[in-house]
Write a protein that holds these residues in place. Sequence first.
Motif, PDB file in Angstrom:
ATOM      1  N   GLY A  43       6.296 -83.833 -64.055  1.00  0.00           N
ATOM      2  CA  GLY A  43       5.004 -83.522 -64.641  1.00  0.00           C
ATOM      3  C   GLY A  43       3.945 -84.337 -63.944  1.00  0.00           C
ATOM      4  N   ARG A  44       2.698 -84.141 -64.323  1.00  0.00           N
ATOM      5  CA  ARG A  44       1.619 -84.824 -63.614  1.00  0.00           C
ATOM      6  C   ARG A  44       1.740 -86.337 -63.722  1.00  0.00           C
ATOM      7  N   PHE A  48      10.703 -88.745 -60.805  1.00  0.00           N
ATOM      8  CA  PHE A  48      12.011 -89.385 -60.757  1.00  0.00           C
ATOM      9  C   PHE A  48      11.930 -90.602 -59.836  1.00  0.00           C
ATOM     10  N   ALA A  49      12.645 -91.654 -60.218  1.00  0.00           N
ATOM     11  CA  ALA A  49      12.730 -92.870 -59.406  1.00  0.00           C
ATOM     12  C   ALA A  49      14.190 -93.303 -59.350  1.00  0.00           C
ATOM     13  N   SER A 206       7.407 -92.904 -65.590  1.00  0.00           N
ATOM     14  CA  SER A 206       5.982 -92.733 -65.299  1.00  0.00           C
ATOM     15  C   SER A 206       5.730 -92.796 -63.797  1.00  0.00           C
ATOM     16  N   THR A 207       4.750 -92.053 -63.346  1.00  0.00           N
ATOM     17  CA  THR A 207       4.388 -92.084 -61.933  1.00  0.00           C
ATOM     18  C   THR A 207       3.809 -93.438 -61.523  1.00  0.00           C
ATOM     19  N   PRO A 283      14.142 -90.699 -54.485  1.00  0.00           N
ATOM     20  CA  PRO A 283      12.847 -90.420 -55.122  1.00  0.00           C
ATOM     21  C   PRO A 283      12.184 -91.689 -55.640  1.00  0.00           C
ATOM     22  N   GLY A 284      10.861 -91.660 -55.680  1.00  0.00           N
ATOM     23  CA  GLY A 284      10.096 -92.728 -56.315  1.00  0.00           C
ATOM     24  C   GLY A 284      10.047 -94.028 -55.553  1.00  0.00           C
ATOM     25  N   VAL A 285      10.394 -94.009 -54.266  1.00  0.00           N
ATOM     26  CA  VAL A 285      10.427 -95.248 -53.478  1.00  0.00           C
ATOM     27  C   VAL A 285       9.032 -95.571 -52.955  1.00  0.00           C
ATOM     28  N   ARG A 286       8.566 -96.772 -53.230  1.00  0.00           N
ATOM     29  CA  ARG A 286       7.289 -97.226 -52.697  1.00  0.00           C
ATOM     30  C   ARG A 286       7.480 -98.108 -51.470  1.00  0.00           C
TER      31      ARG A 286
END
Length: 413
Positions: A43-44, A48-49, A206-207, A283-286
């Motif tokens: 969603g906005r 996934f992380a 959460s994003t 996913p979700g890797v910074r």
Amino acid sequence: MRPGHHLRRVSAVVVATLVTAVCVPPAASVQAASAGAQQAPAGRDRHFAVTWAASADRQGAGPAERSYRLVVRTSVGGNALRIRLTNAFGDHPVTFASAYAGLQRQGAELIGGSNRRLTFGGQPSATVPAGETVLSDPLPGKVTAQSNLVVSLYVTGAQGPTTGHGMAMQTSYATAGDHAAEEAATSWTDPISSWYWLDAVSVETSTTISSVVTLGDSITDGWASTSDANRRWPCYLSRRLQAAPDSSVKGVANAGISGNKVLADGAGQAALRRLDRDVLSHPGVRTVFVLEGINDIKAHTGVTVDDLVAGYREVIDRVHAAGRCVVGATVLPYKGWSEYDAAGEAVRQGVNDWIRHGGAFDAVVDLDRITRSPYDPQAILPFFDGGDHLHPNDKGMQAMADAVDLSVLGCDR
């Protein structure tokens, strides 16, 4: 990097706390996907992380009609757990006839009512071709941070080499026949010290929350740390991140392989070859944290400072191209290790000088300075020495994690 004999370590496992909603409606089916086709955003304000990972390599032949109960440790918490199963190094298709996720009580025993079936594209089983991966559908319920998650697989049709992570530093279990749905430990008679086929777990969060992947060798993999205690340096880092109210980086995925090199295949594919699969596909890797190079140096293959710098630059360029940040760590001392010599030490010093002052990494953590002896800077501090003058012990692992300025993991690109 591996001592002369690669020992498998087996001891008691730790009871974990993972909360899931057992009596909830089934999730809507989501098409299983390969690593190259990541799941759509939830969603906005949700995504996934990755909460756990282990880099895969080619393992020995796996017997068919066998169940595996794999114990892993989550980092970031969230909802809608998904697992990734890999046949990256297989020569034949492999079928996961049933798959479950539950909570460890102790050993192979699960907390009653926690073990729930996973599906793949709405189906209870999945056949994965050689070289491919599959994602499970989201599993409803909450996954808590720092929990011992247990993934149970019943595998059929396995032929030839298996795909897995050899040095888990964690006791898991295997048995003949299909026992994946069982919560009791009775059938799980064979302790194992590797993870097979499972290479990642992700959760919806959460994003604003993200993860870091630690790319490395046996020091990152946890050699010389205490088995079944989650005392690898990325584990200590994970606990710090969970306790840090100002950090939005909460997930830690360990992409260490014992014996791994930056430039050459051997113990696992070279870091340059496995970067996409083991790091950038999650996913979700910074941020990517790079601690590798000692195996290239001590192998006496003629690798130069310029060779390793070129390898690091390629990693940095590819991570940046993927929109992630990259932190570099200096290479730890190794005087006293059997392969140590002055030529290798000169390369290590040159590489560390470039890491510190080259300006190519978004940030640098000077782990050489943290772990070296003030009386013999080419050697690891005896208090941190795991016994072979190369791998840090539990105290050394914790000191490495404590040396990371958490703010550098949250950089923006």
